[in-house]
Design a protein around this motif. Sequence first.
Motif, PDB file in Angstrom:
ATOM      1  N   CYS A  96      -8.345   3.779   1.994  1.00 39.55           N
ATOM      2  CA  CYS A  96      -9.204   2.633   1.410  1.00 39.55           C
ATOM      3  C   CYS A  96     -10.467   3.065   0.865  1.00 39.55           C
ATOM      4  CB  CYS A  96      -9.278   1.589   2.324  1.00 39.55           C
ATOM      5  SG  CYS A  96      -7.783   0.756   2.741  1.00 39.55           S
ATOM      6  N   PHE A 172      -0.738  -4.141   5.729  1.00 36.88           N
ATOM      7  CA  PHE A 172      -0.523  -4.903   4.434  1.00 36.88           C
ATOM      8  C   PHE A 172      -1.640  -5.248   3.583  1.00 36.88           C
ATOM      9  CE2 PHE A 172       3.333  -6.612   6.937  1.00 36.88           C
ATOM     10  CZ  PHE A 172       4.070  -5.676   6.278  1.00 36.88           C
ATOM     11  N   SER A 173      -2.906  -5.360   4.403  1.00 36.22           N
ATOM     12  CA  SER A 173      -3.988  -5.650   3.594  1.00 36.22           C
ATOM     13  C   SER A 173      -4.619  -4.440   2.889  1.00 36.22           C
ATOM     14  CB  SER A 173      -5.276  -6.063   4.612  1.00 36.22           C
ATOM     15  OG  SER A 173      -4.919  -7.214   5.452  1.00 36.22           O
ATOM     16  N   VAL A 175      -2.646  -1.978   1.637  1.00 39.97           N
ATOM     17  CA  VAL A 175      -1.875  -1.920   0.464  1.00 39.97           C
ATOM     18  C   VAL A 175      -1.969  -2.831  -0.437  1.00 39.97           C
ATOM     19  CG1 VAL A 175       0.705  -1.917  -0.084  1.00 39.97           C
ATOM     20  CG2 VAL A 175       0.015  -0.848   1.825  1.00 39.97           C
ATOM     21  N   LEU A 176      -2.475  -3.970  -0.291  1.00 40.60           N
ATOM     22  CA  LEU A 176      -2.743  -5.123  -1.225  1.00 40.60           C
ATOM     23  C   LEU A 176      -4.387  -4.553  -2.002  1.00 40.60           C
ATOM     24  CD1 LEU A 176      -2.480  -7.586  -2.702  1.00 40.60           C
ATOM     25  CD2 LEU A 176      -3.724  -8.904  -0.560  1.00 40.60           C
ATOM     26  N   PHE A 179      -3.501  -1.931  -4.280  1.00 47.90           N
ATOM     27  CA  PHE A 179      -2.819  -2.207  -5.619  1.00 47.90           C
ATOM     28  C   PHE A 179      -3.919  -3.116  -6.501  1.00 47.90           C
ATOM     29  CE2 PHE A 179       1.495  -2.023  -3.462  1.00 47.90           C
ATOM     30  CZ  PHE A 179       1.958  -1.070  -4.757  1.00 47.90           C
ATOM     31  N   VAL A 180      -4.872  -3.816  -5.888  1.00 50.27           N
ATOM     32  CA  VAL A 180      -5.838  -4.466  -6.755  1.00 50.27           C
ATOM     33  C   VAL A 180      -6.725  -3.597  -7.323  1.00 50.27           C
ATOM     34  CG1 VAL A 180      -7.827  -6.009  -6.657  1.00 50.27           C
ATOM     35  CG2 VAL A 180      -5.745  -6.823  -5.341  1.00 50.27           C
TER      36      VAL A 180
END
Length: 336
Positions: A96, A172-173, A175-176, A179-180
Amino acid sequence: MTLSDSQQTVILGIRIANSFLSLFGTCYVLFSSLVFRQFRGLSSRLVLYLMASSGAAAAVNLMGLGIGINPTETPLCKAQGVTLQFFQQAQFLWVCAIAIHLFIGLVLHKHPKRIYEITCHIVIWTLASIYTILPATTKDYGPAGVWCWIKGEDDDKSGFIWRLAVFYIPLFSYVLLVFVIYGMSFRAAQRVFRKVSIGDILCSKKKTPGLAILQRLAIYPLIFVVVWLFPVINRIQNWINPDDEIFGLVLMQVLTAPLFGFWNSVFYSLDIALGTRYLNALRRRRICTCCVGTELEMVEQDDFADNYLVDMDLTSASSATGDTPKSSVVPSISVT
């Protein structure tokens, strides 16, 4: 249906073999980076921090050699669960950090300063510690199938909740978020390189400085998403039907997730041309006089590896491609 002993042996063997590959790859990259002093730019250091976390997670997986199949609640098993949770969270958070670094340069048009690196260390190691300590408060580290982690089998409700709260929901956060950031960063990159497609950004052989940095920063979050796809699918299946574990899904999980550090090391080695550097070093010391073609080829390749590593301003990339940015403010991801 639970896995048979023979299936568990196969799963554990593949997991350990792939973890060894990751540990070897990350150690090779870290050692080479120290030898050739390839840690001058912030993007390079962020990747090396990711490598260190991935290598530590791989080393923890090798503890399975001493635990074996059908693990019990031994001190070694609990130690594997605690350290695995810590270093997995650390490597997720460094992914991240790399994605956010890309976002700051391309979307916000700012230069990440030294304080960004310091902030990353404080936030990442603190969050990884919190996510690791919480399951320990309810003594939920122990056997978790073929290896040891957060217990969540049978009637262990607290372990199941901790798995969701400190691993899968954050995963999941992440990965989201990736992507964003990918979407926003690639759109910003296309505004700078108006004639360059997303495919060119990911795999172009035009080694312009800006595209080189984009390729370096973009590939690691992409590897993260790919290698953790099957582990997520497997756990979703476990939640839907906990009494029917599918061998194929578990097999795909151990074929992908433990190789995170390995694939990171492969792409980083190609990125900074480690093979060329070692061959040139052997030639300079006259150990291998025919390692890298002619003297001119050796110099060109070595110059390319040096220039490719150091973070550069995207302004020079625009000039190199002949493109003029639409905005007078040209995003940069260089750090000194």
